[in-house]
Structure formats: C-alpha cells, structure tokens
Design an enzyme around this catalytic site. Structure first.
Site, PDB file in Angstrom:
ATOM      1  N   ARG A   1      32.854  37.473  55.479  1.00 48.72           N
ATOM      2  CA  ARG A   1      33.623  36.685  54.527  1.00 48.72           C
ATOM      3  C   ARG A   1      32.839  35.457  54.095  1.00 48.72           C
ATOM      4  O   ARG A   1      32.837  35.104  52.925  1.00 48.72           O
ATOM      5  CB  ARG A   1      34.943  36.257  55.188  1.00 48.72           C
ATOM      6  N   TYR A   2      32.225  34.782  55.044  1.00 49.60           N
ATOM      7  CA  TYR A   2      31.472  33.565  54.731  1.00 49.60           C
ATOM      8  C   TYR A   2      30.036  33.965  54.425  1.00 49.60           C
ATOM      9  O   TYR A   2      29.514  34.917  55.010  1.00 49.60           O
ATOM     10  CB  TYR A   2      31.511  32.601  55.916  1.00 49.60           C
TER      11      TYR A   2
ATOM     12  N   ARG B   1      27.597  33.930  57.709  1.00 51.80           N
ATOM     13  CA  ARG B   1      27.981  34.403  59.038  1.00 51.80           C
ATOM     14  C   ARG B   1      28.967  35.567  58.976  1.00 51.80           C
ATOM     15  O   ARG B   1      29.627  35.777  57.968  1.00 51.80           O
ATOM     16  CB  ARG B   1      28.510  33.261  59.904  1.00 51.80           C
TER      17      ARG B   1
ATOM     18  N   CYS C   1      41.215  43.760  75.753  1.00 51.01           N
ATOM     19  CA  CYS C   1      41.078  42.398  76.285  1.00 51.01           C
ATOM     20  C   CYS C   1      41.550  42.402  77.736  1.00 51.01           C
ATOM     21  O   CYS C   1      42.282  43.294  78.151  1.00 51.01           O
ATOM     22  CB  CYS C   1      41.980  41.420  75.524  1.00 51.01           C
TER      23      CYS C   1
ATOM     24  N   CYS D   1      47.720  38.741  74.371  1.00 46.62           N
ATOM     25  CA  CYS D   1      48.495  37.574  73.960  1.00 46.62           C
ATOM     26  C   CYS D   1      49.494  38.050  72.919  1.00 46.62           C
ATOM     27  O   CYS D   1      49.123  38.801  72.018  1.00 46.62           O
ATOM     28  CB  CYS D   1      47.590  36.535  73.319  1.00 46.62           C
TER      29      CYS D   1
ATOM     30  N   CYS E   1      48.554  37.541  69.050  1.00 46.58           N
ATOM     31  CA  CYS E   1      47.203  37.876  68.596  1.00 46.58           C
ATOM     32  C   CYS E   1      47.130  38.121  67.084  1.00 46.58           C
ATOM     33  O   CYS E   1      47.875  38.910  66.532  1.00 46.58           O
ATOM     34  CB  CYS E   1      46.711  39.120  69.313  1.00 46.58           C
TER      35      CYS E   1
ATOM     36  N   ARG F   1      44.775  39.630  65.654  1.00 41.96           N
ATOM     37  CA  ARG F   1      44.248  40.977  65.424  1.00 41.96           C
ATOM     38  C   ARG F   1      45.171  42.044  65.986  1.00 41.96           C
ATOM     39  O   ARG F   1      44.709  43.076  66.463  1.00 41.96           O
ATOM     40  CB  ARG F   1      42.852  41.115  66.022  1.00 41.96           C
TER      41      ARG F   1
ATOM     42  N   ASP G   1      48.482  31.515  62.797  1.00 44.03           N
ATOM     43  CA  ASP G   1      48.501  32.512  61.730  1.00 44.03           C
ATOM     44  C   ASP G   1      49.896  33.123  61.616  1.00 44.03           C
ATOM     45  O   ASP G   1      50.685  33.083  62.565  1.00 44.03           O
ATOM     46  CB  ASP G   1      47.499  33.635  62.030  1.00 44.03           C
TER      47      ASP G   1
ATOM     48  N   ASP H   1      43.725  28.940  58.716  1.00 36.53           N
ATOM     49  CA  ASP H   1      43.045  30.136  58.204  1.00 36.53           C
ATOM     50  C   ASP H   1      43.972  30.685  57.128  1.00 36.53           C
ATOM     51  O   ASP H   1      45.030  31.237  57.439  1.00 36.53           O
ATOM     52  CB  ASP H   1      42.785  31.158  59.325  1.00 36.53           C
TER      53      ASP H   1
ATOM     54  N   LYS I   1      38.809  29.626  56.554  1.00 32.17           N
ATOM     55  CA  LYS I   1      39.249  28.463  57.318  1.00 32.17           C
ATOM     56  C   LYS I   1      39.130  27.199  56.486  1.00 32.17           C
ATOM     57  O   LYS I   1      38.087  26.948  55.883  1.00 32.17           O
ATOM     58  CB  LYS I   1      38.383  28.326  58.569  1.00 32.17           C
TER      59      LYS I   1
HETATM   60  C1  PLP Z   1      36.166  32.248  61.978  1.00 36.27           C
HETATM   61  C2  PLP Z   1      35.306  33.202  61.367  1.00 36.27           C
HETATM   62  C3  PLP Z   1      33.908  33.030  61.358  1.00 36.27           C
HETATM   63  C4  PLP Z   1      33.235  31.827  61.991  1.00 36.27           C
HETATM   64  O1  PLP Z   1      33.602  30.618  61.347  1.00 36.27           O
HETATM   65  P1  PLP Z   1      33.186  29.202  61.926  1.00 36.27           P
HETATM   66  O2  PLP Z   1      33.877  28.216  61.037  1.00 36.27           O
HETATM   67  O3  PLP Z   1      31.703  29.119  61.846  1.00 36.27           O
HETATM   68  O4  PLP Z   1      33.660  29.122  63.331  1.00 36.27           O
HETATM   69  C5  PLP Z   1      33.162  33.983  60.719  1.00 36.27           C
HETATM   70  N1  PLP Z   1      33.728  35.047  60.102  1.00 36.27           N
HETATM   71  C6  PLP Z   1      35.063  35.223  60.078  1.00 36.27           C
HETATM   72  C7  PLP Z   1      35.628  36.371  59.339  1.00 36.27           C
HETATM   73  C8  PLP Z   1      35.895  34.310  60.721  1.00 36.27           C
HETATM   74  O5  PLP Z   1      37.227  34.504  60.703  1.00 36.27           O
HETATM   75  S1  SF4 Z   2      44.116  36.487  71.159  1.00 39.74           S
HETATM   76 FE1  SF4 Z   2      44.016  38.740  70.777  1.00 39.74          FE
HETATM   77  S2  SF4 Z   2      41.838  39.210  70.900  1.00 39.74           S
HETATM   78 FE2  SF4 Z   2      42.111  37.215  71.923  1.00 39.74          FE
HETATM   79  S3  SF4 Z   2      42.453  37.689  74.103  1.00 39.74           S
HETATM   80 FE3  SF4 Z   2      44.465  37.532  73.139  1.00 39.74          FE
HETATM   81  S4  SF4 Z   2      44.978  39.634  72.599  1.00 39.74           S
HETATM   82 FE4  SF4 Z   2      42.761  39.589  72.941  1.00 39.74          FE
END
Ligand code: PLP
Ligand code: SF4
Length: 455
Positions: free
Chosen positions: A149-150, A153, A162, A166, A169, A171, A347, A384, A391
C-alpha cells in the site's frame, strides 16, 4: 532502584498518591500468580513459563477453558461467553500466562479478559459501515498474503495462526479458525506462496521496508525465521524489516526457553547488522497488567543479544482508554526498553464495537501523555482509515464532526486527492443522531456532508 528507599520530599513529590503513581510502572509481578488457577496449582515456575507448556495448555474451546478454571467461573459467565463466542469473528485461544493474569474475582471488568473472551452481555451492534476487511488489505494485495500500500514498504503475512486469538483482530478475515460467521482466507506458511511473495519483492526496487507479520511469527519454526530473514536480507534494495509478534505479551517465557527460535532471530539480526540493515521485533502490549517480571527477564535477554523491540498498542474502551493506564503502559514499556511506537485507534471489526473509542477520547489521552516521558518513547496515535487510505496521525483530520462521529482524512502519499473516513462508535453519540444512523439515506447524507466540509 528500590522505590521504597526514595525520599519522597527529595523526589519533588508532595503526597503518597503522587509517589505511588510515579513509580507504579516499575512494580512488576514476580509472584506465582498462576497457582490460583486450579489446573496450574502445582506447576513450578520453569515449567509454567516454558513455551511447550504454554502452547500445549492453551484452551481453544469453552469446555477446555472450564476445565482449567474449575470453580473460578460460574454458569452465568460461561453462558454469557458461549453466546458471545457464537457472534464473534475469532475462535478462542488463550495462553495459560494471560489466563492466570485475569482477575477471576471480577472477570466482567478485567482488561485482559476483555481482549480475549467476548461476553454477549457487553457486545454492541456493529457499526453500519463495517466491512470484514475494513482496511482493504486484500484489495492492495498483488500476491496472496502481501499487501503493498505504501510506496516504500510492504506487509508480508507469513502464516495465519497465532499463539492466542484476540477477539478484536483486524485480520479476522484470515487469522485463526473458521467461526460460525466467518469462513477465512487461508494464508498458511508454505514455501510456494512465500516464493511468489519474494519474487514480487525482488521485482519492486522501491520497497525498502517489510513488515513480516501474520498471524504471528512466534508460530514460525526457527528454520522458517531463518528462511524468511535470510531471503529478505539477500534482496539488495530491502534495507530493514520487522518481525511482528504478540508473543512477548502473551507468553514471554518462550524468549527464555526456546533457545533455537531466539538464536534464529538473533542470527538474522546480527547478519543484518553486518550488512548495515536493520532487523527488529514489533510487539503488541495493550495493558500494563500483561507485563510481569518474566517479561522483564525476556526483554533483558533480547537487549543483551542486540534485538530492538518496539510496541504497537490498540486503544480499547475498558482496557486502556484512561490517561493513567496509558501512562503506566507507556512508562512500563519504556522501562523495559520497548519503544512505544504506535497506539492505534480501534479498527472497525465485527463484534467489537464495545471496544472502540471516539477519536476525541483518544486525542485527549494523547494530550495527557505527551511530555510524561521522552519524545521517542511517546507513541503516535494512529487512525488506519477505512477503505485503504492508510495510517494517519489522529490529529491530522481534515474535518471531524463530534456530533455525527464522522472524521475525514486525506492521504497524500497513498491515494492523493481522495478522502477517507473514520467513525466514532454509535453508542457514544446523542440519541437523535443514533436514530439518523439507523436510516441508510440519513447515513449517506451525513457522510456526504462531512466530505463536503472537508473540502
Ligand atoms: C502498517 C502497515 C505498514 C507499516 O507502516 P509503518 O507506518 O511504517 O509502521 C506497511 N504496510 C501496511 C499495509 C500496513 O498496514
Ligand atoms: S491481533 Fe490478530 S494477528 Fe495479532 S496476535 Fe491477535 S489474533 Fe493474532
């Protein structure tokens, strides 16, 4: 330093309460706290904290939990939890370490219980604008399990399990077992999928930074840590990466007992250093009660072996959304040389509306925190944004209407010219506004108005 020996007057403090608050972050539990749990009553410290004991004894069902807790929980609590789980997007998995730190005299109010065990009596209806992958991570994925996305990175989801699950989560679309409501995208730790990710990264010279996440890299084997680490180090344009794990917060003893895993990590970090590349660990503590003497021992070991650790917390109602708890968390992390990097506004995730706070509440906590410790140990409070805007600093909104609870953000580096929204929880709004959110046309007009005001 022994806090009892500090002369209160010389420390510039006027009262006992102030003195207590100033040193609260240094008081780490070193008692045998797990012995109050019936199933662990006879377990010695070394056994209890070892990663094998923790992994083998983590309950993954209500029945398993009941067996461990015995008479500590009543039928009402269990029924509440059973109903809560049936509506949750995450399956249950909780480590003996966390389970033992919960105050079972008050499970309803306990901040650790709140994060892992959903109770129907506390759940609220989801926000009407909630989608399962609210950050659009899959939409920004050129290959399965890699989100780019960025510009410089990328986020690499190495696996989908995991050490704990949580309930909040982000995800939940992929992580953990399927639940009644969610059939998950599978992202298992397999060579073939990984090789597509590595090929993509090699083909994108602008990527300098990789977040190696999941799931959770605590669940990668030592050989897999080595494989991912070595492969990334060998890509010339990659200058730094982070291994992301909640592990230190939920079973810190692994750092002390799993020599092979720690050696693999340290070898990658050391080789990276020789190549002038930065390899660090990012972890996820949300409450000071997750940090004990064992955490301190684990973090001291990582420090001695040259591993930098940073923290990404999530702001949660009833867990850490008051200035004192957040201050103790940040000071306690700093004390253990864990750098508090981010605090995320929650989120929009299915089934956890009760955990979210308003944008305003988080900004007030940020205000109360800044100045309490070094700037480099003061986290940035991050939203986010919905739909993949990325972010943003919570303070940087283009428009924020506290009445409708709509915030609008711009995202010049990710999607220039567009606007992205974030929503306060509906139950924090006035009754007449809550009514408007019930109606889809009213909803649309409130959002359009907010976007128009943002310009
Ligand atoms: C959070 C995140 C990152 C890393 O972002 P930083 O601001 O450098 O911590 C990179 N890619 C994705 C998709 C993210 O959600
Ligand atoms: S937040 Fe999601 S990915 Fe992170 S430890 Fe908890 S369940 Fe696993």
């Amino acid at each position: 330093m022994d806090t009892a020996s500090v002369d209160v007057a010389h420390a510039g403090m006027t009262g006992v309460a102030e003195y207590e608050a100033a040193f609260a972050h240094r008081r780490l539990r070193r008692d045998a706290f797990w012995r109050t749990i019936p199933a662990y009553a006879d377990v010695d410290a070394d056994t209890f904290h070892s990663h094998l004991f923790q992994a083998r004894n983590s309950p993954t069902s209500l029945e398993g939990l009941r067996e461990v807790l015995g008479g500590l929980v009543g039928p009402d609590f269990c029924e509440d939890l059973r109903e809560g789980l049936s509506r949750a997007p995450m399956s249950i998995r909780i480590s003996p370490y966390i389970l033992s730190l919960i105050d079972w005299d008050d499970p309803y109010g306990d901040p650790l219980r709140t994060q892992f065990l959903p109770l129907a009596s506390q759940q609220l209806p989801d926000h009407p604008e909630l989608y399962l992958d609210s950050l659009n991570e899959q939409g920004d994925s050129p290959v399965p399990g890699l989100t780019h996305r960025y510009p410089d990175r990328a986020l690499f989801l190495t696996l989908d399990t995991c050490p704990v699950y949580c309930r909040f989560c982000t995800r939940s679309y992929a992580v953990g077992l399927d639940t009644d409501g969610v059939e998950k995208v599978r992202l298992s730790a397999n060579r073939k999928r990984w090789s597509l990710v590595f090929d993509y990264l090699r083909s994108r010279p602008e990527v300098e930074d990789v977040v190696v996440s999941g799931g959770d890299v605590y669940n990668l084997r030592a050989a897999q840590i080595r494989e991912v680490g070595e492969t990334l180090l060998d890509i010339p344009h990659i200058r730094r990466f982070r291994f992301a794990t909640k592990g230190p917060a939920v079973m810190p003893g692994k750092i002390l007992s799993d020599r092979e895993w720690v050696d693999a990590l340290v070898n990658v970090v050391n080789r990276g250093r020789r190549m002038h590349k930065e390899v660090v660990m990012h972890t996820h503590f949300n409450h000071p009660g997750e940090i004990t003497g064992v955490t301190q021992d684990a973090m001291e070991l990582l420090m001695e072996r040259g591993v930098t650790v940073r923290n990404q917390a999530v702001l949660q109602r009833g867990v850490n959304d008051d200035p004192l708890t957040m201050r103790i968390l940040v000071k306690r992390l700093s004390y253990l040389n864990i750098q508090p990097y981010y605090v995320f506004f929650h989120d929009l995730v299915q089934g956890v509306e009760d955990l979210r706070t308003t944008l305003r509440a988080g900004l007030e906590i940020e205000k109360s925190l800044r100045g309490a410790t070094a700037g480099f140990n003061t986290p940035t409070f991050i939203v986010d944004t919905l739909g993949g805007g990325g972010k943003r600093d919570g303070h940087s909104y283009e428009h924020y209407d506290e009445e409708t609870g709509i915030a609008v953000f711009a995202s010049p580096t990710v999607r220039p010219g567009e606007h992205f929204l974030y929503f306060d929880p509906i139950d924090c709004l006035a009754p007449d506004i809550r009514q408007r959110w019930e109606d889809s046309e009213e909803r649309q007009s409130m959002m359009e108005e907010a976007l128009a005001r943002a310009g």
